[in-house]
Design a protein around this motif. Structure first.
Motif, PDB file in Angstrom:
ATOM      1  N   HIS A  52     -69.281  28.188 -21.015  1.00 19.67           N
ATOM      2  CA  HIS A  52     -69.846  28.953 -22.132  1.00 19.67           C
ATOM      3  C   HIS A  52     -70.951  29.879 -21.634  1.00 19.67           C
ATOM      4  O   HIS A  52     -71.038  31.048 -22.025  1.00 19.67           O
ATOM      5  CB  HIS A  52     -70.452  28.010 -23.177  1.00 19.67           C
ATOM      6  CG  HIS A  52     -69.463  27.215 -23.950  1.00 19.67           C
ATOM      7  ND1 HIS A  52     -69.624  25.877 -24.228  1.00 19.67           N
ATOM      8  CD2 HIS A  52     -68.276  27.556 -24.517  1.00 19.67           C
ATOM      9  CE1 HIS A  52     -68.615  25.443 -24.949  1.00 19.67           C
ATOM     10  NE2 HIS A  52     -67.768  26.446 -25.130  1.00 19.67           N
TER      11      HIS A  52
ATOM     12  N   ARG B 171     -69.776  33.033 -19.707  1.00 19.39           N
ATOM     13  CA  ARG B 171     -69.201  34.025 -20.624  1.00 19.39           C
ATOM     14  C   ARG B 171     -70.287  34.694 -21.454  1.00 19.39           C
ATOM     15  O   ARG B 171     -70.224  35.897 -21.736  1.00 19.39           O
ATOM     16  CB  ARG B 171     -68.173  33.353 -21.527  1.00 19.39           C
ATOM     17  CG  ARG B 171     -66.874  32.999 -20.778  1.00 19.39           C
ATOM     18  CD  ARG B 171     -66.031  31.998 -21.534  1.00 19.39           C
ATOM     19  NE  ARG B 171     -65.781  32.431 -22.897  1.00 19.39           N
ATOM     20  CZ  ARG B 171     -65.705  31.602 -23.941  1.00 19.39           C
ATOM     21  NH1 ARG B 171     -65.873  30.299 -23.754  1.00 19.39           N
ATOM     22  NH2 ARG B 171     -65.455  32.066 -25.137  1.00 19.39           N
TER      23      ARG B 171
ATOM     24  N   GLY C 256     -62.710  26.895 -27.114  1.00 21.69           N
ATOM     25  CA  GLY C 256     -63.712  27.437 -26.201  1.00 21.69           C
ATOM     26  C   GLY C 256     -64.715  28.387 -26.818  1.00 21.69           C
ATOM     27  O   GLY C 256     -65.557  28.945 -26.098  1.00 21.69           O
TER      28      GLY C 256
ATOM     29  N   PHE D 253     -73.180  23.053 -25.077  1.00 24.63           N
ATOM     30  CA  PHE D 253     -73.157  24.353 -24.401  1.00 24.63           C
ATOM     31  C   PHE D 253     -72.863  24.107 -22.928  1.00 24.63           C
ATOM     32  O   PHE D 253     -73.698  23.600 -22.189  1.00 24.63           O
ATOM     33  CB  PHE D 253     -74.510  25.040 -24.591  1.00 24.63           C
ATOM     34  CG  PHE D 253     -74.605  26.423 -24.004  1.00 24.63           C
ATOM     35  CD1 PHE D 253     -73.720  27.422 -24.367  1.00 24.63           C
ATOM     36  CD2 PHE D 253     -75.622  26.733 -23.101  1.00 24.63           C
ATOM     37  CE1 PHE D 253     -73.827  28.707 -23.839  1.00 24.63           C
ATOM     38  CE2 PHE D 253     -75.744  28.003 -22.572  1.00 24.63           C
ATOM     39  CZ  PHE D 253     -74.839  28.992 -22.940  1.00 24.63           C
TER      40      PHE D 253
ATOM     41  N   LEU E 117     -68.012  29.754 -28.882  1.00 26.92           N
ATOM     42  CA  LEU E 117     -69.396  29.307 -28.982  1.00 26.92           C
ATOM     43  C   LEU E 117     -69.695  28.910 -30.421  1.00 26.92           C
ATOM     44  O   LEU E 117     -69.321  29.620 -31.358  1.00 26.92           O
ATOM     45  CB  LEU E 117     -70.365  30.420 -28.579  1.00 26.92           C
ATOM     46  CG  LEU E 117     -70.278  30.985 -27.157  1.00 26.92           C
ATOM     47  CD1 LEU E 117     -71.361  32.033 -26.960  1.00 26.92           C
ATOM     48  CD2 LEU E 117     -70.404  29.892 -26.125  1.00 26.92           C
TER      49      LEU E 117
END
Length: 271
Positions: free
Chosen positions: A217, A220, A111, A213, A113
């Motif tokens: 994502h 967060r 998870g 993306f 980025l």
């Protein structure tokens, strides 16, 4: 002659304004010349000839292109390599660095980025905050660093003291203003979130590993970017300072944006 000295400030917009109007002024002078030679009237054919005449003057655009090229190179540097050598860029990224793949965030499969998000992130910042404000704050941060240039000072080498630099009140204030300005664009939260998702995914650099993306994502990321703004709004004396800088209407908008983000976080946590 066309005035080429407005807006009056020497800024990103001003430089491009002057460059563009320098070219337009040459075009206008060509039309004036044709008009004087033809009784004050200009035909469609003569306008086309004037444009063709400009095409033959390749050096006419050299000055305008030099301005554009300089700014484009600056943008490319910030997007690609400059983060670790660029104090302002590094400070902006520090707000969500803990979400990037590696270390605490783990792998992409877990998870995190992708670091490929940095290029579209800076594009989003430019679009939402504006180059004038970014360049002004960039200059101010460099001035703060230079003011702490003594050997014994902890800010003497920002590449080694990012945490200390980020906590410096004057620096933190400027970074918070950037993200407060960005947050204002999320008045229509759902619409802007969809826009952000699309823009980031459309601007991710191509590579061997395809990363997407996602909405999770995005939520967060927004939580991380606006975390300090949220904390400011919770402290009356700090929020009063923000009102003094941005106005009560904008601060009220920020409160609504934070509520939307908090609600979105709760929805994703429950799912």
């Amino acid at each position: 002659m066309i005035a080429a000295n407005k807006p009056p400030r020497d800024s990103f917009k001003q430089r491009h304004h002057v460059a563009a109007f320098t070219v337009l002024e040459q075009f206008a002078q060509g039309l004036i010349h044709h008009a004087r030679n033809h009784g004050g009237a200009i035909t469609e054919e003569q306008i086309i000839k004037a444009i063709d005449g400009l095409r033959e003057k390749e050096d006419l655009f050299d000055g305008a292109w030099a301005v554009l090229e300089s700014d484009l190179e600056s943008i490319k540097a910030r997007e690609h390599a400059a983060v670790r050598h660029d104090p302002f860029g590094r400070l902006l990224v520090s707000r969500f660095e803990h979400l990037l793949e590696g270390d605490a965030a783990g792998t992409l499969e877990e998870g995190a980025l992708s670091r490929d998000i940095l290029q579209p992130f800076f594009k989003v910042i430019r679009m939402m905050v504006g180059m004038d404000m970014l360049q002004e704050i960039d200059r101010e941060i460099h001035e703060i660093i230079e003011a702490h240039a003594e050997d014994e000072d902890e800010l003497r080498n920002p590449s080694e003291y990012w945490d200390h630099l980020a906590k410096e009140p004057a620096v933190k204030l400027r970074i918070n203003l950037v993200f407060a300005r960005m947050a204002l664009h999320f008045r229509d939260y759902d619409h802007r979130k969809k826009w952000l998702l699309q823009l980031v995914n459309d601007n991710l650099p191509s590579g061997e590993v395809h990363w997407h993306f996602t909405e999770a994502h995005c939520v967060r990321l927004l939580d991380a970017l606006f975390g300090d703004v949220r904390e400011i709004l919770r402290v009356p004396e700090h929020s009063a300072e923000l009102v003094a800088k941005m106005g009560s209407e904008d601060v009220a908008t920020l409160r609504e944006v934070m509520k939307s983000i908090d609600a979105d976080i709760a929805r994703h946590s429950a799912s």
